[in-house]
Motif scaffolding. Structure first.
Motif, PDB file in Angstrom:
ATOM      1  N   VAL A  31     -24.499  -0.881  57.840  1.00 32.48           N
ATOM      2  CA  VAL A  31     -25.132  -2.171  58.479  1.00 32.48           C
ATOM      3  C   VAL A  31     -24.142  -2.514  59.918  1.00 32.48           C
ATOM      4  O   VAL A  31     -22.825  -1.992  59.794  1.00 32.48           O
ATOM      5  CB  VAL A  31     -24.913  -3.450  57.455  1.00 32.48           C
ATOM      6  N   MET A  32     -24.679  -3.274  60.552  1.00 30.79           N
ATOM      7  CA  MET A  32     -23.962  -3.576  61.810  1.00 30.79           C
ATOM      8  C   MET A  32     -24.400  -5.094  62.267  1.00 30.79           C
ATOM      9  O   MET A  32     -25.584  -5.249  62.290  1.00 30.79           O
ATOM     10  CB  MET A  32     -24.301  -2.575  63.084  1.00 30.79           C
ATOM     11  N   PRO A  33     -23.447  -5.802  62.453  1.00 27.67           N
ATOM     12  CA  PRO A  33     -23.516  -7.085  63.184  1.00 27.67           C
ATOM     13  C   PRO A  33     -23.798  -7.022  64.520  1.00 27.67           C
ATOM     14  O   PRO A  33     -22.971  -6.817  65.296  1.00 27.67           O
ATOM     15  CB  PRO A  33     -22.229  -7.888  62.655  1.00 27.67           C
ATOM     16  N   LEU A  34     -25.308  -7.348  64.856  1.00 28.59           N
ATOM     17  CA  LEU A  34     -25.669  -7.310  66.138  1.00 28.59           C
ATOM     18  C   LEU A  34     -26.251  -8.496  66.686  1.00 28.59           C
ATOM     19  O   LEU A  34     -27.173  -8.938  65.893  1.00 28.59           O
ATOM     20  CB  LEU A  34     -26.548  -5.835  66.271  1.00 28.59           C
ATOM     21  N   TYR A  35     -26.136  -8.531  67.977  1.00 28.88           N
ATOM     22  CA  TYR A  35     -26.872  -9.844  68.557  1.00 28.88           C
ATOM     23  C   TYR A  35     -27.163  -9.297  69.989  1.00 28.88           C
ATOM     24  O   TYR A  35     -26.985  -8.720  70.718  1.00 28.88           O
ATOM     25  CB  TYR A  35     -25.730 -10.971  68.928  1.00 28.88           C
ATOM     26  N   LEU A  36     -28.526 -10.205  70.289  1.00 32.98           N
ATOM     27  CA  LEU A  36     -28.942 -10.208  71.564  1.00 32.98           C
ATOM     28  C   LEU A  36     -28.253 -11.268  72.288  1.00 32.98           C
ATOM     29  O   LEU A  36     -28.348 -12.463  71.952  1.00 32.98           O
ATOM     30  CB  LEU A  36     -30.693 -10.221  71.563  1.00 32.98           C
ATOM     31  N   LYS A  37     -27.726 -10.898  73.413  1.00 34.55           N
ATOM     32  CA  LYS A  37     -26.691 -12.106  74.166  1.00 34.55           C
ATOM     33  C   LYS A  37     -27.390 -12.389  75.576  1.00 34.55           C
ATOM     34  O   LYS A  37     -27.804 -11.390  76.171  1.00 34.55           O
ATOM     35  CB  LYS A  37     -25.402 -11.381  74.587  1.00 34.55           C
ATOM     36  N   SER A  38     -27.567 -13.502  75.939  1.00 35.11           N
ATOM     37  CA  SER A  38     -28.206 -14.161  76.983  1.00 35.11           C
ATOM     38  C   SER A  38     -27.107 -14.665  78.150  1.00 35.11           C
ATOM     39  O   SER A  38     -27.184 -15.020  79.162  1.00 35.11           O
ATOM     40  CB  SER A  38     -28.923 -15.226  76.865  1.00 35.11           C
ATOM     41  N   HIS A  39     -25.734 -14.347  77.758  1.00 32.17           N
ATOM     42  CA  HIS A  39     -24.549 -14.841  78.459  1.00 32.17           C
ATOM     43  C   HIS A  39     -23.285 -13.866  77.789  1.00 32.17           C
ATOM     44  O   HIS A  39     -23.640 -12.992  76.852  1.00 32.17           O
ATOM     45  CB  HIS A  39     -24.084 -16.129  78.316  1.00 32.17           C
ATOM     46  N   SER A  40     -22.159 -14.206  78.568  1.00 34.06           N
ATOM     47  CA  SER A  40     -20.934 -13.438  77.988  1.00 34.06           C
ATOM     48  C   SER A  40     -19.971 -14.486  77.415  1.00 34.06           C
ATOM     49  O   SER A  40     -18.723 -13.923  77.544  1.00 34.06           O
ATOM     50  CB  SER A  40     -20.294 -12.730  79.264  1.00 34.06           C
ATOM     51  N   GLN A  41     -20.381 -15.375  76.804  1.00 39.02           N
ATOM     52  CA  GLN A  41     -19.697 -16.653  76.389  1.00 39.02           C
ATOM     53  C   GLN A  41     -19.112 -16.085  74.952  1.00 39.02           C
ATOM     54  O   GLN A  41     -19.798 -15.550  74.189  1.00 39.02           O
ATOM     55  CB  GLN A  41     -20.140 -17.791  76.500  1.00 39.02           C
ATOM     56  N   GLY A  42     -18.012 -16.640  74.536  1.00 38.64           N
ATOM     57  CA  GLY A  42     -17.563 -16.243  73.031  1.00 38.64           C
ATOM     58  C   GLY A  42     -17.170 -14.785  72.765  1.00 38.64           C
ATOM     59  O   GLY A  42     -17.030 -14.643  71.491  1.00 38.64           O
ATOM     60  N   GLU A  43     -16.937 -14.044  74.014  1.00 34.98           N
ATOM     61  CA  GLU A  43     -16.786 -12.460  73.376  1.00 34.98           C
ATOM     62  C   GLU A  43     -15.105 -11.998  73.369  1.00 34.98           C
ATOM     63  O   GLU A  43     -14.779 -11.236  72.812  1.00 34.98           O
ATOM     64  CB  GLU A  43     -17.818 -11.853  74.335  1.00 34.98           C
ATOM     65  N   TYR A  44     -14.659 -12.703  74.512  1.00 33.70           N
ATOM     66  CA  TYR A  44     -13.418 -12.172  74.790  1.00 33.70           C
ATOM     67  C   TYR A  44     -12.850 -11.038  75.334  1.00 33.70           C
ATOM     68  O   TYR A  44     -11.805 -10.372  75.459  1.00 33.70           O
ATOM     69  CB  TYR A  44     -12.376 -12.745  73.297  1.00 33.70           C
ATOM     70  N   ILE A  45     -13.816 -10.262  75.322  1.00 29.60           N
ATOM     71  CA  ILE A  45     -13.769  -8.992  76.120  1.00 29.60           C
ATOM     72  C   ILE A  45     -14.522  -8.953  77.383  1.00 29.60           C
ATOM     73  O   ILE A  45     -15.902  -9.009  77.359  1.00 29.60           O
ATOM     74  CB  ILE A  45     -14.307  -7.685  75.189  1.00 29.60           C
ATOM     75  N   PHE A  46     -14.076  -9.468  78.402  1.00 34.70           N
ATOM     76  CA  PHE A  46     -14.774 -10.075  79.610  1.00 34.70           C
ATOM     77  C   PHE A  46     -15.631  -9.036  80.652  1.00 34.70           C
ATOM     78  O   PHE A  46     -14.980  -8.209  80.804  1.00 34.70           O
ATOM     79  CB  PHE A  46     -13.932 -10.769  80.426  1.00 34.70           C
TER      80      PHE A  46
END
Length: 388
Positions: free
Chosen positions: A73-88
């Motif tokens: 399995v993999m925790p995967l998300y579709l992102k519409s911004h780059s917030q909350g990631e901490y790898i900028f």
């Protein structure tokens, strides 16, 4: 057997026992290595609406099945911004836009709002050979998007991804590691005299605030503590990020589902919490997550977030404390700079070449900074006669 990949818009579509058999198989005999990829943690994010519609984090979790059984399995998300990631990657998004492209949405394999290194290519024991297939499924799921990012993965996963053609990125954090200190005084003995005195001064000032400091976990965490944590989190989040990522409901669900994973260092005066630091407990590591206070007490932040964490880890046989992202001030308090890793797939070949060049130069700078900060650290320099 035939291997099939499925995409899931909610982690609840995958049974907890199937997910955790891949994400945290060691938890069958105790704690998981880290609790952040467990089904219960990711479900709390979704059920509390901290991720999902309107948040910019849309679940697109992957599952590989072999003969009907979930094997990876993999925790995967579709992102519409780059917030909350901490790898900028804000600069990448801006450059993409200037070139006339559309950077968002992008695909993100991560634990939302959690800059903690951990396994991201999650396979059942004995099925580790399927990790390339899982990564390939993520690439297929992100077809048509600008990019796929796998952040805070393990070094082994970073090497695997790089061998498969993904771009590898090097970043850094500050972690405390037990070198056989035994006690907090044993840890202090490894520091220079000046640093020992500074830390003792900070601890005395914080502990003399006129109240008590406790370490609470499990059933010892009461509604008053969770309510205080929410206040602390709101205050810190609004100052750092503008808007806190987690909802109030997340803290309610954490009290119900995650209390055994949580450890709170709380400073109380007259029965009222005035400052606190929430940690999550892994098998070998204590993970500092959220801090806040309703009043300023000199050095209380260092006491609750760093010194109490070190003392608790030493007392409970944990080898490491990860106190969150960034913060060079941690170095003076015994936290060493360490490398963190991520993987990136960029769809456009011309932009991919530019990003690859940037990452190569960035890695050199990160390695140099780690070397310099390590040399500047507070630890006693071993004399030649000591070595001999």
């Amino acid at each position: 057997m035939t291997l099939t990949a499925t995409v899931h818009g909610a982690i609840g579509e995958i049974a907890p026992e199937e997910w955790d058999a891949c994400a945290a198989p060691e938890a069958a005999e105790g704690r998981p290595l880290d609790p952040f990829t467990t089904h219960r943690f990711l479900l709390a994010l979704e059920d509390s609406r901290s991720v999902g519609p309107g948040t910019g984090w849309t679940p697109r979790h992957l599952a590989l099945r072999e003969g009907g059984d979930v094997v990876a399995v993999m925790p995967l998300y579709l992102k519409s911004h780059s917030q909350g990631e901490y790898i900028f990657d804000w600069g990448w998004a801006e450059a993409w836009a200037r070139a006339g492209g559309r950077y968002y949405p992008k695909a993100q394999c991560a634990v939302p709002f959690t800059p903690v290194t951990g396994r991201r290519l999650l396979a059942r024991p004995g099925a580790e050979a399927l990790r390339p297939a899982l990564l390939d499924a993520a690439l297929q799921a992100s077809d048509g998007l600008s990019s796929l990012h796998v952040t805070f993965c393990t070094e082994e996963e970073a090497e695997l991804g790089a061998s498969l053609g993904l771009l590898r990125r090097l970043s850094q954090q500050y972690h405390w590691e037990d070198a056989g200190y035994g006690t907090f005084d044993g840890f202090l003995a490894a520091l220079s005299s000046r640093k020992r005195k500074a830390i003792r001064h900070e601890r005395a000032a914080a502990q003399g605030f006129g109240g008590t400091i406790e370490a609470l976990t499990g059933e010892a965490l009461k509604p008053i503590h969770w309510a205080a944590l929410w206040r602390f989190y709101q205050d810190t989040g609004s100052r750092k990020w503008g808007q806190p990522y987690l909802t109030r409901l997340f803290f309610d669900l954490a009290a119900q589902r995650l209390a055994g994973d949580c450890l709170l260092f709380v400073a109380c005066r007259d029965g009222r919490p005035v400052a606190g630091a929430l940690n999550l407990v892994g098998r070998t590591t204590l993970y500092g997550r959220y801090w806040g206070a309703t009043e300023h007490v000199p050095f209380m932040h260092f006491e609750l977030c760093y010194y109490q964490a070190i003392e608790w880890a030493l007392g409970h046989g944990l080898a490491r404390v990860e106190a969150g992202a960034q913060g060079e001030h941690k170095v003076a308090r015994g936290y060493r700079p360490v490398a963190t890793h991520s993987l990136h797939h960029v769809a456009d070949p011309r932009f991919r070449a530019a990003v690859a060049d940037f990452l190569s130069r960035e890695a050199e700078a990160v390695e140099e900074e780690i070397e310099v900060l390590t040399e500047m650290g507070p630890f006693r320099k071993v004399a030649v006669d000591e070595v001999e």
